[in-house]
Enzyme design. Structure first.
Site, PDB file in Angstrom:
ATOM      1  N   TYR A 165     -33.837  58.307 -22.436  1.00  0.00           N
ATOM      2  CA  TYR A 165     -34.845  58.030 -23.464  1.00  0.00           C
ATOM      3  C   TYR A 165     -35.947  59.094 -23.413  1.00  0.00           C
ATOM      4  CZ  TYR A 165     -32.663  53.394 -23.910  1.00  0.00           C
ATOM      5  OH  TYR A 165     -31.772  52.360 -24.092  1.00  0.00           O
ATOM      6  N   LYS A 206     -38.036  46.014 -45.400  1.00  0.00           N
ATOM      7  CA  LYS A 206     -38.650  47.302 -45.759  1.00  0.00           C
ATOM      8  C   LYS A 206     -37.708  48.313 -46.396  1.00  0.00           C
ATOM      9  CE  LYS A 206     -38.776  49.025 -41.030  1.00  0.00           C
ATOM     10  NZ  LYS A 206     -39.730  49.203 -39.946  1.00  0.00           N
ATOM     11  N   GLN A 235     -25.069  45.339 -21.185  1.00  0.00           N
ATOM     12  CA  GLN A 235     -26.045  45.541 -22.267  1.00  0.00           C
ATOM     13  C   GLN A 235     -25.303  46.030 -23.520  1.00  0.00           C
ATOM     14  OE1 GLN A 235     -29.911  48.293 -23.067  1.00  0.00           O
ATOM     15  NE2 GLN A 235     -30.041  46.967 -21.312  1.00  0.00           N
ATOM     16  N   SER A 256     -30.800  46.485 -29.982  1.00  0.00           N
ATOM     17  CA  SER A 256     -30.912  46.645 -31.455  1.00  0.00           C
ATOM     18  C   SER A 256     -30.714  45.333 -32.205  1.00  0.00           C
ATOM     19  CB  SER A 256     -29.943  47.716 -31.975  1.00  0.00           C
ATOM     20  OG  SER A 256     -30.431  48.995 -31.669  1.00  0.00           O
ATOM     21  N   PRO A 257     -31.491  44.304 -31.849  1.00  0.00           N
ATOM     22  CA  PRO A 257     -31.329  43.004 -32.511  1.00  0.00           C
ATOM     23  C   PRO A 257     -31.687  43.051 -34.000  1.00  0.00           C
ATOM     24  CG  PRO A 257     -33.322  43.031 -31.171  1.00  0.00           C
ATOM     25  CD  PRO A 257     -32.559  44.282 -30.826  1.00  0.00           C
ATOM     26  N   LEU A 258     -32.488  44.047 -34.415  1.00  0.00           N
ATOM     27  CA  LEU A 258     -32.820  44.165 -35.843  1.00  0.00           C
ATOM     28  C   LEU A 258     -32.075  45.329 -36.498  1.00  0.00           C
ATOM     29  CD1 LEU A 258     -36.694  43.497 -35.801  1.00  0.00           C
ATOM     30  CD2 LEU A 258     -34.826  41.894 -36.270  1.00  0.00           C
ATOM     31  N   GLY A 279     -37.541  46.060 -29.858  1.00  0.00           N
ATOM     32  CA  GLY A 279     -38.118  47.388 -30.011  1.00  0.00           C
ATOM     33  C   GLY A 279     -39.256  47.237 -31.001  1.00  0.00           C
ATOM     34  N   ARG A 291     -38.088  54.386 -38.561  1.00  0.00           N
ATOM     35  CA  ARG A 291     -37.036  54.998 -37.743  1.00  0.00           C
ATOM     36  C   ARG A 291     -35.886  55.570 -38.578  1.00  0.00           C
ATOM     37  NH1 ARG A 291     -34.116  51.565 -33.036  1.00  0.00           N
ATOM     38  NH2 ARG A 291     -36.246  51.593 -32.207  1.00  0.00           N
TER      39      ARG A 291
HETATM   40  P1  NDP Z   1     -34.399  46.918 -33.021  1.00  0.00           P
HETATM   41  O1  NDP Z   1     -33.064  46.873 -33.649  1.00  0.00           O
HETATM   42  O2  NDP Z   1     -35.173  45.655 -33.027  1.00  0.00           O
HETATM   43  O3  NDP Z   1     -35.231  48.096 -33.713  1.00  0.00           O
HETATM   44  C1  NDP Z   1     -36.583  48.275 -33.404  1.00  0.00           C
HETATM   45  C2  NDP Z   1     -37.263  49.055 -34.519  1.00  0.00           C
HETATM   46  O4  NDP Z   1     -37.200  48.313 -35.740  1.00  0.00           O
HETATM   47  C3  NDP Z   1     -38.738  49.260 -34.235  1.00  0.00           C
HETATM   48  O5  NDP Z   1     -38.990  50.388 -33.432  1.00  0.00           O
HETATM   49  C4  NDP Z   1     -39.287  49.391 -35.651  1.00  0.00           C
HETATM   50  O6  NDP Z   1     -39.001  50.709 -36.114  1.00  0.00           O
HETATM   51  C5  NDP Z   1     -38.461  48.377 -36.413  1.00  0.00           C
HETATM   52  N1  NDP Z   1     -39.046  47.023 -36.347  1.00  0.00           N
HETATM   53  C6  NDP Z   1     -39.215  46.219 -35.248  1.00  0.00           C
HETATM   54  N2  NDP Z   1     -39.785  45.062 -35.582  1.00  0.00           N
HETATM   55  C7  NDP Z   1     -39.971  45.088 -36.916  1.00  0.00           C
HETATM   56  C8  NDP Z   1     -40.516  44.161 -37.812  1.00  0.00           C
HETATM   57  N3  NDP Z   1     -40.970  42.984 -37.411  1.00  0.00           N
HETATM   58  N4  NDP Z   1     -40.576  44.509 -39.144  1.00  0.00           N
HETATM   59  C9  NDP Z   1     -40.108  45.707 -39.561  1.00  0.00           C
HETATM   60  N5  NDP Z   1     -39.590  46.649 -38.723  1.00  0.00           N
HETATM   61  C10 NDP Z   1     -39.512  46.336 -37.407  1.00  0.00           C
HETATM   62  O7  NDP Z   1     -34.293  47.331 -31.500  1.00  0.00           O
HETATM   63  P2  NDP Z   1     -33.999  48.770 -30.816  1.00  0.00           P
HETATM   64  O8  NDP Z   1     -32.936  49.496 -31.538  1.00  0.00           O
HETATM   65  O9  NDP Z   1     -35.300  49.446 -30.606  1.00  0.00           O
HETATM   66  O10 NDP Z   1     -33.408  48.294 -29.428  1.00  0.00           O
HETATM   67  C11 NDP Z   1     -34.222  47.554 -28.516  1.00  0.00           C
HETATM   68  C12 NDP Z   1     -34.052  48.118 -27.123  1.00  0.00           C
HETATM   69  O11 NDP Z   1     -32.688  48.001 -26.722  1.00  0.00           O
HETATM   70  C13 NDP Z   1     -34.360  49.608 -26.956  1.00  0.00           C
HETATM   71  O12 NDP Z   1     -35.725  49.882 -26.860  1.00  0.00           O
HETATM   72  C14 NDP Z   1     -33.629  49.904 -25.680  1.00  0.00           C
HETATM   73  O13 NDP Z   1     -34.383  49.459 -24.564  1.00  0.00           O
HETATM   74  C15 NDP Z   1     -32.373  49.055 -25.826  1.00  0.00           C
HETATM   75  N6  NDP Z   1     -31.256  49.868 -26.360  1.00  0.00           N
HETATM   76  C16 NDP Z   1     -30.171  50.064 -25.546  1.00  0.00           C
HETATM   77  C17 NDP Z   1     -29.101  50.805 -25.953  1.00  0.00           C
HETATM   78  C18 NDP Z   1     -27.943  50.985 -25.034  1.00  0.00           C
HETATM   79  O14 NDP Z   1     -27.052  51.796 -25.317  1.00  0.00           O
HETATM   80  N7  NDP Z   1     -27.897  50.290 -23.922  1.00  0.00           N
HETATM   81  C19 NDP Z   1     -29.058  51.448 -27.286  1.00  0.00           C
HETATM   82  C20 NDP Z   1     -30.225  51.142 -28.092  1.00  0.00           C
HETATM   83  C21 NDP Z   1     -31.261  50.377 -27.643  1.00  0.00           C
HETATM   84  P3  NDP Z   1     -39.823  51.446 -37.269  1.00  0.00           P
HETATM   85  O15 NDP Z   1     -41.186  50.821 -37.357  1.00  0.00           O
HETATM   86  O16 NDP Z   1     -39.847  52.865 -36.837  1.00  0.00           O
HETATM   87  O17 NDP Z   1     -39.024  51.251 -38.507  1.00  0.00           O
END
Ligand code: NDP
Length: 327
Positions: free
Chosen positions: A54, A220, A180, A210-212, A286, A230
């Site tokens: 990261y 959005k 994970q 990446s729950p969202l 995230g 993102r």
């Molecule tokens: P999400 O799918 O939840 O995406 C998060 C992004 O979505 C935020 O940075 C933001 O981006 C946007 N977001 C979050 N909340 C909202 C909201 N309420 N309304 C609108 N937009 C929102 O999770 P991540 O993809 O970040 O994954 C979470 C974690 O999982 C990572 O931080 C990491 O620790 C882990 N991970 C692990 C992986 C692996 O291979 N093991 C791969 C990927 C992630 P923005 O504002 O820029 O649009």
């Protein structure tokens, strides 16, 4: 906050946790990262997820500074790192799951995070160049040395995880306790089908990512393309192409209507949907803004809004329930 055991391990993690991919040390200012961690911690989040790759180590450096400055009792939180991709070096010794890189990456993560041990250490991807035996031995030894407490995998197949378990069992070594995987309304196969047996046989826990779907599961992207998000970032075209398909957008529109009918936002409904799965130990959130984290953390109280009737409606919109083998 609610806590759940990580599979059959005794470690209890908060059902919602905080990750740093693409945010800490990269798209988000350090001050914002600090406010996110503080807010999460004060709301009972006890697990912070990280990885060597990261922001090429910078995410761990930022998190380490925040942990140091916050001076939280070390027994009050769980911090992870992941090994495989390296921090950018292209030499064969600078990546993978061979003993040399796994041990060196662990030492580097400890330095960057400024902690004496990692609570969780993940093999970020399977490594076709290294035997699973070598990796299991290495992780076991790191545990014995007190440098890590538990280890797990990320995006491994059920067969690879089982192989690691069998080798560990035969040799009285400590096997992986957690996987994970990606899990959200559009990525369901591994968590809902592939790992089904592993929950029962080895007691696998899951920290899902990446729950969202990187922000797709919000409203959005439904009208004019938003700024500073993102999926618009240069260099992340692959992520945009994966997520912003017409089929997914159409489903997001219907999901958003349903969420609004329930008086919820789509992110809250989507996170509650992940939490409904009993095999999900923790949902890693995230966030790039504090307001997102506030909204996302409040999804836990909405769990009972997703009753059988609502879950059926979601299923009908998604129309992507993975089939379980019938034999
Ligand atoms: P999400 O799918 O939840 O995406 C998060 C992004 O979505 C935020 O940075 C933001 O981006 C946007 N977001 C979050 N909340 C909202 C909201 N309420 N309304 C609108 N937009 C929102 O999770 P991540 O993809 O970040 O994954 C979470 C974690 O999982 C990572 O931080 C990491 O620790 C882990 N991970 C692990 C992986 C692996 O291979 N093991 C791969 C990927 C992630 P923005 O504002 O820029 O649009």
């Amino acid at each position: 906050m609610e806590y759940k055991r990580l599979g059959k391990s005794g470690l209890q993690v908060s059902r919602l946790s905080l990750g740093s991919w693409l945010t800490f040390g990269k798209l988000v200012d350090d001050k914002v990262s600090e406010s996110l961690m503080h807010y999460a911690y004060n709301e009972g989040v006890n697990f912070f997820d990280n990885a060597e790759i990261y922001a090429r180590g910078q995410s761990e450096t930022v998190m380490g500074k925040i942990l140091k400055k916050s001076n939280w009792s070390r027994d009050s939180y769980v911090v992870s790192s992941k090994v495989f991709f390296g921090t950018g070096g292209q030499l064969p010794t600078q990546k993978g799951l061979n003993r040399k890189h796994v041990v060196e990456a662990c030492h580097q993560a400890l330095n960057r995070l400024q902690v004496d041990y990692l609570d969780l250490y993940f093999c970020h991807r399977p490594d076709k160049q290294t035997s699973i035996e070598e990796t299991v031995w290495t992780m076991h030894n790191l545990i014995v040395q007190g440098k890590i407490l538990y280890w797990g995998t990320s995006e491994w197949s059920a067969q690879e995880i089982m192989e690691a378990h069998m080798f560990a069992k035969q040799n009285h070594l400590i096997g992986p306790v957690v996987e994970q995987p990606e899990y959200n309304m559009f990525a369901r196969q591994k968590v809902e089908v592939e790992f089904d047996q592993l929950y029962k046989t080895v007691g696998l826990g899951t920290t899902i990512w990446s729950p969202l779907a990187s922000g797709l599961l919000s409203d959005k992207y439904l009208s004019k393309f938003p700024k500073n998000t993102r999926l618009g970032v240069e260099g992340l075209e692959w992520l945009r192409e994966k997520n912003l398909t017409e089929e997914k957008i159409n489903k997001v529109r219907s999901l958003d209507d349903l969420a609004k009918e329930l008086g919820l936002s789509l992110p809250k409904m989507s996170l509650a949907w992940c939490l409904k799965n009993e095999h999900v130990s923790t949902v890693i959130l995230g966030a790039s803004k504090l307001s997102q984290l506030e909204e996302n953390l409040s999804s836990l109280v909405e769990l009972n809004r997703l009753d059988a009737n609502v879950m059926e409606k979601i299923e009908a919109i998604l129309d992507n329930k993975p089939e379980k083998p019938t034999f």
